[in-house]
Design a protein around this motif. Structure first.
Motif, mmCIF file in Angstrom:
data_model
loop_
_atom_site.group_PDB
_atom_site.id
_atom_site.type_symbol
_atom_site.label_atom_id
_atom_site.label_comp_id
_atom_site.label_asym_id
_atom_site.label_seq_id
_atom_site.Cartn_x
_atom_site.Cartn_y
_atom_site.Cartn_z
ATOM 1 N N ASP A 152 0.858 -1.171 0.000
ATOM 2 C CA ASP A 152 0.000 0.000 0.000
ATOM 3 C C ASP A 152 0.906 1.237 0.000
ATOM 4 O O ASP A 152 2.093 1.110 -0.266
ATOM 5 C CB ASP A 152 -0.960 -0.003 1.201
ATOM 6 C CG ASP A 152 -0.238 -0.074 2.539
ATOM 7 O OD1 ASP A 152 1.001 0.079 2.584
ATOM 8 O OD2 ASP A 152 -0.899 -0.272 3.561
ATOM 9 N N GLY A 153 0.353 2.384 0.253
ATOM 10 C CA GLY A 153 1.156 3.593 0.358
ATOM 11 C C GLY A 153 1.912 3.933 -0.915
ATOM 12 O O GLY A 153 1.387 3.785 -2.027
ATOM 13 N N TRP A 154 3.141 4.401 -0.727
ATOM 14 C CA TRP A 154 3.957 4.857 -1.853
ATOM 15 C C TRP A 154 4.249 3.765 -2.865
ATOM 16 O O TRP A 154 4.312 4.017 -4.064
ATOM 17 C CB TRP A 154 5.282 5.461 -1.361
ATOM 18 C CG TRP A 154 5.107 6.866 -0.913
ATOM 19 C CD1 TRP A 154 5.068 7.339 0.370
ATOM 20 C CD2 TRP A 154 4.899 7.995 -1.761
ATOM 21 N NE1 TRP A 154 4.852 8.683 0.369
ATOM 22 C CE2 TRP A 154 4.748 9.118 -0.930
ATOM 23 C CE3 TRP A 154 4.813 8.160 -3.138
ATOM 24 C CZ2 TRP A 154 4.524 10.386 -1.443
ATOM 25 C CZ3 TRP A 154 4.599 9.431 -3.642
ATOM 26 C CH2 TRP A 154 4.453 10.522 -2.796
ATOM 27 N N VAL A 155 4.447 2.561 -2.404
ATOM 28 C CA VAL A 155 4.743 1.465 -3.337
ATOM 29 C C VAL A 155 3.577 1.272 -4.295
ATOM 30 O O VAL A 155 3.757 1.211 -5.512
ATOM 31 C CB VAL A 155 5.096 0.163 -2.595
ATOM 32 C CG1 VAL A 155 5.289 -0.984 -3.573
ATOM 33 C CG2 VAL A 155 6.335 0.350 -1.728
ATOM 34 N N ARG A 156 2.363 1.211 -3.760
ATOM 35 C CA ARG A 156 1.194 1.021 -4.613
ATOM 36 C C ARG A 156 0.990 2.236 -5.531
ATOM 37 O O ARG A 156 0.715 2.082 -6.719
ATOM 38 C CB ARG A 156 -0.058 0.767 -3.793
ATOM 39 C CG ARG A 156 -1.275 0.495 -4.701
ATOM 40 C CD ARG A 156 -2.523 0.160 -3.934
ATOM 41 N NE ARG A 156 -2.371 -1.148 -3.308
ATOM 42 C CZ ARG A 156 -3.039 -1.517 -2.216
ATOM 43 N NH1 ARG A 156 -3.880 -0.693 -1.630
ATOM 44 N NH2 ARG A 156 -2.862 -2.711 -1.717
ATOM 45 N N ARG A 157 1.113 3.450 -4.992
ATOM 46 C CA ARG A 157 0.911 4.649 -5.808
ATOM 47 C C ARG A 157 1.929 4.726 -6.951
ATOM 48 O O ARG A 157 1.581 5.051 -8.091
ATOM 49 C CB ARG A 157 0.986 5.909 -4.946
ATOM 50 C CG ARG A 157 -0.251 6.115 -4.092
ATOM 51 C CD ARG A 157 -0.283 7.480 -3.448
ATOM 52 N NE ARG A 157 0.671 7.651 -2.370
ATOM 53 C CZ ARG A 157 0.467 7.319 -1.107
ATOM 54 N NH1 ARG A 157 -0.682 6.773 -0.741
ATOM 55 N NH2 ARG A 157 1.388 7.533 -0.187
ATOM 56 N N LEU A 158 3.178 4.427 -6.651
ATOM 57 C CA LEU A 158 4.203 4.458 -7.700
ATOM 58 C C LEU A 158 3.993 3.343 -8.722
ATOM 59 O O LEU A 158 4.276 3.519 -9.911
ATOM 60 C CB LEU A 158 5.597 4.381 -7.084
ATOM 61 C CG LEU A 158 6.044 5.637 -6.326
ATOM 62 C CD1 LEU A 158 7.330 5.368 -5.558
ATOM 63 C CD2 LEU A 158 6.209 6.810 -7.282
ATOM 64 N N THR A 159 3.496 2.202 -8.275
ATOM 65 C CA THR A 159 3.192 1.110 -9.197
ATOM 66 C C THR A 159 2.074 1.512 -10.154
ATOM 67 O O THR A 159 2.174 1.272 -11.371
ATOM 68 C CB THR A 159 2.819 -0.171 -8.428
ATOM 69 O OG1 THR A 159 3.920 -0.550 -7.587
ATOM 70 C CG2 THR A 159 2.495 -1.314 -9.362
#
Length: 185
Positions: A152-159
């Motif tokens: 979740d968080g930045w990892v998901r947003r960047l993905t």
């Protein structure tokens, strides 16, 4: 391959940490993304796939830092290890793609990635014919699944952002050489 495909591969490499060391998984995924993109910064040097592409050296450094991260797991050791593992995978994977020509779908270049210790280029395999090919988008999409499902968080947003960039890039890829020839030279 597209930088976004390499970034997604870095997240996929970090995915096992969600179960093994969940507190370290986000830093590993973000470092994997960064390491996946880093070698392509040599696009700015005019010596793409040679200046910052070190398949042998990154692999050796990755093995050493992975051992250090196993012996002393901490955000810093894990980040360095996943950055280097992802950079090594990027360089090796580039040999599976196309060559360095302006229109790589024409398959006229025999330079896949430079191997510094050997002092020679490894020929492209063209399993993914060129960066931005439909099969490159498929690879980016498949490799993005862990980033979308496990993080979740930045990892998901960047993905998500990487997937959007991938779709747009694939849609315009074959027009880019004409634009470059017309406006940038």
């Amino acid at each position: 391959m597209m930088g976004t495909t390499h970034a997604a591969a870095g997240v996929t490499l970090a995915a096992p940490l969600v179960a093994l060391a969940p507190e370290l998984a986000p830093v590993a995924a973000l470092a994997g993304m960064a390491g996946g993109v880093f070698p392509d910064l040599d696009l700015l040097s005019g010596q793409h796939r040679r200046t910052l592409h070190f398949p042998v050296y990154y692999s050796a450094a990755a093995a050493a830092t992975a051992a250090a991260a196993l012996l002393a797991p901490a955000p810093a050791t894990v980040a360095v290890a996943f950055f280097l593992v992802s950079a090594a995978v990027h360089c090796v994977a580039d040999a599976a793609g196309g060559g360095l020509e302006l229109r790589p779908w024409e398959a006229t270049d025999d330079r896949g990635v430079y191997v510094h210790p050997a002092g020679r280029w490894v020929a492209p395999r063209r399993w993914i014919r060129y960066d931005g090919a439909p099969e490159d988008l498929l690879a980016a999409a498949v490799l993005s699944v862990p980033g979308l499902v496990l993080f979740d968080g930045w990892v998901r947003r960047l993905t998500v952002a990487g997937l959007v960039v991938s779709v747009v890039y694939v849609a315009v890829r074959k027009r880019l050489p004409g634009i470059e020839m017309r406006y940038l030279r």
